[in-house]
Every structure is written in C-alpha cells, then in structure tokens.
Write a protein that holds these residues in place. Structure first.
Motif, PDB file in Angstrom:
ATOM      1  N   LEU A  41      27.773  19.670  41.487  1.00 43.82           N
ATOM      2  CA  LEU A  41      29.064  20.218  41.058  1.00 43.82           C
ATOM      3  C   LEU A  41      30.074  20.224  42.200  1.00 43.82           C
ATOM      4  O   LEU A  41      30.818  21.179  42.389  1.00 43.82           O
ATOM      5  CB  LEU A  41      28.862  21.644  40.517  1.00 43.82           C
ATOM      6  CG  LEU A  41      28.040  21.757  39.244  1.00 43.82           C
ATOM      7  CD1 LEU A  41      27.586  23.193  39.012  1.00 43.82           C
ATOM      8  CD2 LEU A  41      28.832  21.230  38.051  1.00 43.82           C
ATOM      9  N   CYS A  47      32.839  19.097  34.301  1.00 48.03           N
ATOM     10  CA  CYS A  47      31.714  19.916  33.851  1.00 48.03           C
ATOM     11  C   CYS A  47      32.003  20.534  32.496  1.00 48.03           C
ATOM     12  O   CYS A  47      33.134  20.480  31.989  1.00 48.03           O
ATOM     13  CB  CYS A  47      31.429  21.012  34.880  1.00 48.03           C
ATOM     14  SG  CYS A  47      32.833  22.103  35.196  1.00 48.03           S
ATOM     15  N   LEU A  88      27.254  25.898  34.545  1.00 49.09           N
ATOM     16  CA  LEU A  88      28.045  24.682  34.411  1.00 49.09           C
ATOM     17  C   LEU A  88      27.139  23.461  34.336  1.00 49.09           C
ATOM     18  O   LEU A  88      26.224  23.318  35.132  1.00 49.09           O
ATOM     19  CB  LEU A  88      28.996  24.519  35.594  1.00 49.09           C
ATOM     20  CG  LEU A  88      30.066  25.584  35.770  1.00 49.09           C
ATOM     21  CD1 LEU A  88      30.881  25.305  37.028  1.00 49.09           C
ATOM     22  CD2 LEU A  88      30.962  25.667  34.551  1.00 49.09           C
ATOM     23  N   GLN A  89      27.423  22.617  33.378  1.00 45.34           N
ATOM     24  CA  GLN A  89      26.687  21.355  33.263  1.00 45.34           C
ATOM     25  C   GLN A  89      27.579  20.233  33.774  1.00 45.34           C
ATOM     26  O   GLN A  89      28.666  20.006  33.224  1.00 45.34           O
ATOM     27  CB  GLN A  89      26.312  21.096  31.807  1.00 45.34           C
ATOM     28  CG  GLN A  89      25.788  19.702  31.613  1.00 45.34           C
ATOM     29  CD  GLN A  89      24.737  19.629  30.561  1.00 45.34           C
ATOM     30  OE1 GLN A  89      24.456  20.567  29.865  1.00 45.34           O
ATOM     31  NE2 GLN A  89      24.148  18.463  30.448  1.00 45.34           N
ATOM     32  N   PRO A  90      27.156  19.527  34.842  1.00 41.78           N
ATOM     33  CA  PRO A  90      27.970  18.404  35.316  1.00 41.78           C
ATOM     34  C   PRO A  90      27.990  17.296  34.273  1.00 41.78           C
ATOM     35  O   PRO A  90      26.987  17.060  33.588  1.00 41.78           O
ATOM     36  CB  PRO A  90      27.263  17.961  36.598  1.00 41.78           C
ATOM     37  CG  PRO A  90      25.891  18.522  36.522  1.00 41.78           C
ATOM     38  CD  PRO A  90      25.934  19.701  35.603  1.00 41.78           C
TER      39      PRO A  90
END
Length: 178
Positions: A41, A47, A88-90
C-alpha cells in the motif's frame, strides 16, 4: 557466510521492505505481517475499503503513525498503519476501478467497440459477477453517460448473448457472470 548467501525466507521478505517500515517492525511498533501488508500500500497505490470504497494511498507519515488515503467520498483521510494494513485491499493496475481513473479513454473506446472484452475486464474487477444495477453504477457516468446507458445496455446484452461466454439472467436483480 551461509546465512548471507541463503537467508531464511522471513529475512528475504523483510529485506525487500521499505526502510521506514522495517524500522517500525524492528522497533516493535508494528508486526512484520503489518509491515508486509503496508508494503503493498505504498503511496500511489489504488485500494478498496469495504465502507469507504475506492481510493488511492496518497502518503505515509509513519512518524505520526498515519497513512493518508483519498477516497471518492473522503479526501485526505488519515488511518493508523495497522488499520490501513488490515482494512485496505490493494488493487492492481489493471483493475477496472483503477482503469477508470488512469485509462478512461481506453475504457470508453472498449465499451463502444469491444463489449465482450469490456465485460471481461469489468467482471474481473468485481469477483466475476455483477447485477445490472451494479454494472450501471460501475460504468456511469464516466464510461457511458447516464442518458446513453439504456441504449448501450440493450445493445451490450445482445452482443453478450451471441458471444456465449456470459451468463445473462432473466431477472434484473440476478448477477451477470463469465
């Protein structure tokens, strides 16, 4: 000498980590796993967050224990590194939402000229299935204008049916899938 030429796998992953992150891991302020997640990240990375949606990591201020993210509805939102790493998902460069930001003209062209390819790209960005309402929300108004959506969608359904790779439900609330 053996360890230098054949470091254990846990050292290999840490050797690749940003030096500021590594310092936080070494000091015990964050776990190694958190550091590895934050490494994905870095500032500039796009994201996804479950509640706040699509965003871009704008900055790290690790001395102040902050990751700054611009979400569509929350600009300059600060998060603690641990929470950012967990929530958070990249997103990869080729993700549909990233392409809407970085390659909108190409998406518009594809939506106009290559409906099957466009839908593969779109569905891949959303776990392989979307309802008609979700398709509309994803593509309007940036890729297809609100005024043109119905006409575009009717045409797209015909093309997708002929293509044969797509499952088009009879009900508007059921998902389209590849």
């Amino acid at each position: 000498n053996f360890l230098l030429s054949h470091p254990p796998s846990y050292l290999c992953s840490n050797l690749l980590m940003d030096s500021d992150l590594q310092a936080l891991v070494d000091s015990g302020k964050i776990a190694a796993k958190t550091g590895q997640q934050l490494e994905q990240l870095k500032p500039g990375t796009y994201c996804q967050h479950k509640s706040w949606g699509f965003g871009q990591v704008k900055a790290w201020n690790l001395l102040l224990n902050q990751v700054v993210v611009d979400f569509e509805s929350k600009k300059h939102h600060t998060m603690q590194p641990q929470y950012a790493a967990e929530s958070l998902q990249p997103l990869p460069e080729g993700h549909f939402l990233v392409l809407k930001t970085t390659g909108l003209d190409a998406l518009k062209t594809q939506a106009a000229n290559d409906i099957p390819g466009f839908f593969v790209q779109l569905l891949n960005g959303f776990s392989g299935k979307l309802t008609q309402d979700q398709v509309q929300k994803a593509v309007t108004p940036e890729v297809v204008s609100d005024a043109d959506f119905k006409k575009w969608w009717d045409n797209a359904k015909k093309i997708l049916r002929k293509d044969g790779r797509f499952a088009l439900p009879t009900k508007k609330t059921e998902p389209i899938s590849v």
